[in-house]
Design a protein around this motif. Sequence first.
Motif, PDB file in Angstrom:
ATOM      1  N   ILE A   7      59.884 -15.893 -39.492  1.00 26.11           N
ATOM      2  CA  ILE A   7      60.163 -16.781 -40.617  1.00 26.11           C
ATOM      3  C   ILE A   7      61.188 -17.774 -40.068  1.00 26.11           C
ATOM      4  CG2 ILE A   7      61.052 -16.944 -42.997  1.00 26.11           C
ATOM      5  CD1 ILE A   7      58.473 -15.278 -42.864  1.00 26.11           C
ATOM      6  N   ILE A 163      65.302 -20.455 -46.851  1.00 26.91           N
ATOM      7  CA  ILE A 163      64.069 -20.196 -47.609  1.00 26.91           C
ATOM      8  C   ILE A 163      64.300 -20.748 -49.015  1.00 26.91           C
ATOM      9  CG2 ILE A 163      62.540 -18.369 -48.504  1.00 26.91           C
ATOM     10  CD1 ILE A 163      63.934 -16.498 -46.327  1.00 26.91           C
ATOM     11  N   ALA A 187      61.200 -22.071 -44.779  1.00 26.11           N
ATOM     12  CA  ALA A 187      60.168 -21.239 -45.394  1.00 26.11           C
ATOM     13  C   ALA A 187      60.258 -21.399 -46.905  1.00 26.11           C
ATOM     14  CB  ALA A 187      60.347 -19.770 -45.009  1.00 26.11           C
TER      15      ALA A 187
END
Length: 303
Positions: A7, A163, A187
């Motif tokens: 990620i 994220i 992400a």
Amino acid sequence: MDFSVKIGSLVLKNPILTASGTFGYGIEYETFGDLKKLGGIVVKGLSINPRQGNMGDRIAETPCGMLNSIGLENIGINAFIQDILPKLPYKQTPIIVNLYGENINDFETLSKITSKREEIGALEVNISCPNVKQGGIQFGQDEKSAAKVCEAVKKHAGSKVVIVKLSPNVSDIKKIAKAVELAGADAISLINTIPAMAVDIYKRRPKLTNVIGGLSGPAIKPIALRMVYEVVQVVNIPVIGIGGISSVEDVFEFILVGAHAVQIGSANFTNPALSFEIVDSLQIMANKLNINSLEEFRGKLII
Ligand SMILES: Cc1cc2nc3c(=O)[nH]c(=O)nc-3n(C[C@H](O)[C@H](O)[C@H](O)COP(=O)(O)O)c2cc1C
């Protein structure tokens, strides 16, 4: 089989993460399994100062799910860093802090504080909480605001993976996803809960004191799956699927539509050992599906 996934620059040993607000600060679940087994631990949403959250009835069970209106009760970022973080197995399992700010400045401050801590693996920016009056969902419903929050966090995040967690409460999730990707997100995770309500006809009252709360659990899985499917078509960054996942089959459904990783949420309440059990059954499921890597399955839905 190797279940590791990347990620951004963060390597997870497997794609199983816990969803914010459903796994406490991690240590509460120590007695149910080995935290080091998990791909990552996403902790309860943290704000700069401690928050009491909403008052009164804050959760209600619904068919195939639950409603919550916690209102981001948390101990505050500094108490988390001082008292909890040292107790978590951060060397073996990335700890992902879920950040909540009422305004852009809050997000900048949280990013500055957390980016300095080597124990923290990644930042998950919550622009999707439906249960607070300020901040939260208001940032997640507009492309420009979502991008601004993402840029603000990225500016101070240093090498930390960022994220951005999206709200399902939008007419076109693809637009918001693209906007945060352009703003530098490493992400995207989705979905947060869906605004909903439940009433008690005998008391003639809403089941939640706040009247409206966020729906989660198996009831929302088909919606989450659809949104993850839509988002992976338009972005080039990894997508983390969340929503109603309660079995290893569910995990592979999200991977099939294109998710790199998943988060287990409300299902942790029904079975606090579930996230650990799902990690243990990944190999069995891979054998059943006759696959030797996640790549050969990810996004390979036949239409
Ligand atoms: C009680 C409760 C508290 C939550 N708190 C947060 C939070 O602090 N931050 C956040 O980003 N999401 C929070 N969520 C949303 C979950 O992380 C997740 O996105 C959502 O519940 C959908 O997944 P599920 O259906 O597997 O539960 C919370 C959910 C529940 C049920």
